[in-house]
Design a protein around this motif. Structure first.
Motif, PDB file in Angstrom:
ATOM      1  N   PHE A  34       0.817  -1.216   0.000  1.00  0.00           N
ATOM      2  CA  PHE A  34       0.000   0.000   0.000  1.00  0.00           C
ATOM      3  C   PHE A  34       0.855   1.273   0.000  1.00  0.00           C
ATOM      4  O   PHE A  34       0.408   2.315   0.466  1.00  0.00           O
ATOM      5  N   ARG A  35       2.031   1.182  -0.551  1.00  0.00           N
ATOM      6  CA  ARG A  35       2.944   2.323  -0.527  1.00  0.00           C
ATOM      7  C   ARG A  35       2.336   3.602  -1.107  1.00  0.00           C
ATOM      8  O   ARG A  35       2.524   4.682  -0.547  1.00  0.00           O
ATOM      9  N   PRO A  36       1.570   3.545  -2.216  1.00  0.00           N
ATOM     10  CA  PRO A  36       0.993   4.795  -2.746  1.00  0.00           C
ATOM     11  C   PRO A  36      -0.059   5.419  -1.833  1.00  0.00           C
ATOM     12  O   PRO A  36      -0.422   6.574  -2.036  1.00  0.00           O
ATOM     13  N   VAL A 182     -12.228  -3.538  11.102  1.00  0.00           N
ATOM     14  CA  VAL A 182     -12.682  -4.362   9.984  1.00  0.00           C
ATOM     15  C   VAL A 182     -12.809  -5.804  10.456  1.00  0.00           C
ATOM     16  O   VAL A 182     -11.849  -6.388  10.976  1.00  0.00           O
ATOM     17  N   ARG A 183     -14.018  -6.365  10.279  1.00  0.00           N
ATOM     18  CA  ARG A 183     -14.245  -7.773  10.603  1.00  0.00           C
ATOM     19  C   ARG A 183     -14.820  -8.460   9.374  1.00  0.00           C
ATOM     20  O   ARG A 183     -15.781  -7.976   8.776  1.00  0.00           O
ATOM     21  N   LYS A 184     -14.191  -9.558   9.010  1.00  0.00           N
ATOM     22  CA  LYS A 184     -14.580 -10.304   7.798  1.00  0.00           C
ATOM     23  C   LYS A 184     -14.676  -9.373   6.597  1.00  0.00           C
ATOM     24  O   LYS A 184     -15.600  -9.426   5.794  1.00  0.00           O
ATOM     25  N   ARG A 185     -13.691  -8.480   6.528  1.00  0.00           N
ATOM     26  CA  ARG A 185     -13.496  -7.528   5.424  1.00  0.00           C
ATOM     27  C   ARG A 185     -14.612  -6.495   5.311  1.00  0.00           C
ATOM     28  O   ARG A 185     -14.752  -5.852   4.273  1.00  0.00           O
ATOM     29  N   ARG A 218      -9.566  -0.405  -1.254  1.00  0.00           N
ATOM     30  CA  ARG A 218      -8.185  -0.342  -1.742  1.00  0.00           C
ATOM     31  C   ARG A 218      -7.238  -1.174  -0.869  1.00  0.00           C
ATOM     32  O   ARG A 218      -6.052  -1.321  -1.213  1.00  0.00           O
ATOM     33  N   LEU A 219      -7.759  -1.691   0.250  1.00  0.00           N
ATOM     34  CA  LEU A 219      -6.949  -2.529   1.141  1.00  0.00           C
ATOM     35  C   LEU A 219      -7.278  -4.010   0.964  1.00  0.00           C
ATOM     36  O   LEU A 219      -6.978  -4.833   1.829  1.00  0.00           O
ATOM     37  N   SER A 220      -7.874  -4.362  -0.143  1.00  0.00           N
ATOM     38  CA  SER A 220      -8.336  -5.742  -0.356  1.00  0.00           C
ATOM     39  C   SER A 220      -7.189  -6.745  -0.409  1.00  0.00           C
ATOM     40  O   SER A 220      -7.406  -7.953  -0.213  1.00  0.00           O
TER      41      SER A 220
END
Length: 342
Positions: A34-36, A182-185, A218-220
């Motif tokens: 996730f650098r960007p 976040v729980r279960k995405r 975006r964190l998928s």
């Protein structure tokens, strides 16, 4: 009579915490993904000699090599240089500070030395020299936890590739930092991070919630379904920055929630829109007026005492000065008493 429904919960119903999950939340693990999305930072792998230095008792810093020292005409006693076994890391830290504009904020894999800022002359985490960084790291209980207790509460252990993270320093408004659960995405809760009341946040709450929900997509690529992440939404509030990813574990502060509340939030039904609760500090909350409260006070000692403890001669000088101050105070009190009688 049945006792069903009246059982007292004595332990939080967390799933087992694994070493793999803790490592996934290490900065060196998630930053390449996730650098960007995160503020500019550089990572420096740490060698065993440097880790030994961090773990060692006392605070011995490398000598400051001023360019004018050789021309001063004075010959100082040769100073012990603890950086000799890790001189390559010392030089890389120096060059990275220069690369990032001369001011950086340090942390290890998981923790920043926020509890040690009282040791810094600037009273914050902004560092301009390698020694500024070493002083904070070696004075921090949070950093010690990373070094000695990273897998506390885990069902297993693992090797840790330790890294020093140096972030480019920038003016961060803490009122605009938020912790997201976040729980279960699925995003199930959001909390303000700064424990003070800010009236303007209430007007922005809904738009911030929508931005954070979009940002989660975006964190998928994060490998775990349960985690906690911190974001920063600076003016003009059109971009969300990822600040950190934290374990889904009791060690992570739930801030305005309790972990029991979070763990008991009903699981969102499949293919339904779930509206996570977004908590802000209310005007009448006990936390609302903490501006004068000193953070991490339990980790602090007077800087003069710490400085003096590093050298017996300095401790002696400090005690003699303290004695003179006390004797002077006694004399002044005595004179005041005599004046009041006459």
């Amino acid at each position: 009579m049945s006792d069903e429904g009246s059982e007292t919960i004595t332990t939080l119903p967390f799933p087992p915490v694994t070493a793999a999950h803790i490592l996934n939340c290490s900065f060196h693990s998630w930053h390449p993904l996730f650098r960007p999305l995160t503020p500019k930072a550089r990572l420096i792998p740490l060698s065993p000699p440097f880790l030994e230095y961090l773990r060692a008792d006392g605070i011995l810093l490398p000598p400051d090599n001023s360019p004018n020292d050789a021309d001063s005409g004075f010959e100082d006693e040769e100073e012990e240089d603890p950086s000799e076994p890790w001189s390559d890391i010392h030089e890389r830290i120096r060059s990275t500070i220069y690369e990032l504009g001369g001011k950086v904020v340090p942390k290890l894999n998981w923790s920043a030395p926020k509890d040690a800022t009282w040791m810094a002359t600037t009273n914050d985490m902004e560092c301009r020299t390698p020694n500024d960084i070493y002083l904070l790291l070696k004075s921090s209980d949070f950093v010690t936890h990373d070094l000695e207790q990273a897998f506390d509460g885990c069902i297993d252990q693992a090797e840790i590739p330790y890294h020093l993270v140096l972030r480019k320093s920038f003016n961060l408004n803490p009122s605009l930092e938020f912790r997201c659960f976040v729980r279960k995405r699925k995003l199930i809760a959001i909390s303000q991070r700064e424990m003070n009341y800010f009236e303007f946040l209430f007007e922005l709450r809904q738009s911030f919630k929508a931005k954070i929900q979009d940002f989660l997509e975006r964190l998928s690529d994060f490998p775990d379904a349960n985690f906690v992440f911190d974001v920063y939404i600076p003016p003009p509030h059109d971009r969300v920055w990822l600040i950190d990813i934290n374990p889904w574990a009791p060690r992570t502060d739930p801030l305005l929630f309790s972990w029991l509340e979070i763990l008991q939030i009903p699981e969102p039904e499949k293919d339904t829109i779930f509206d996570p609760e977004f908590r802000l500090v209310q005007r009448d909350d006990p936390e609302a007026y903490q501006f004068a409260t000193t953070k991490y006070s339990a980790h602090k000692l007077p800087k003069e005492v710490v400085d003096a403890s590093m050298a017996p001669s300095e401790m002696k000088n400090m005690m003699e000065e303290w004695k003179r101050v006390m004797e002077k105070q006694v004399d002044e009190d005595s004179e005041d008493s005599e004046d009041s009688v006459t």
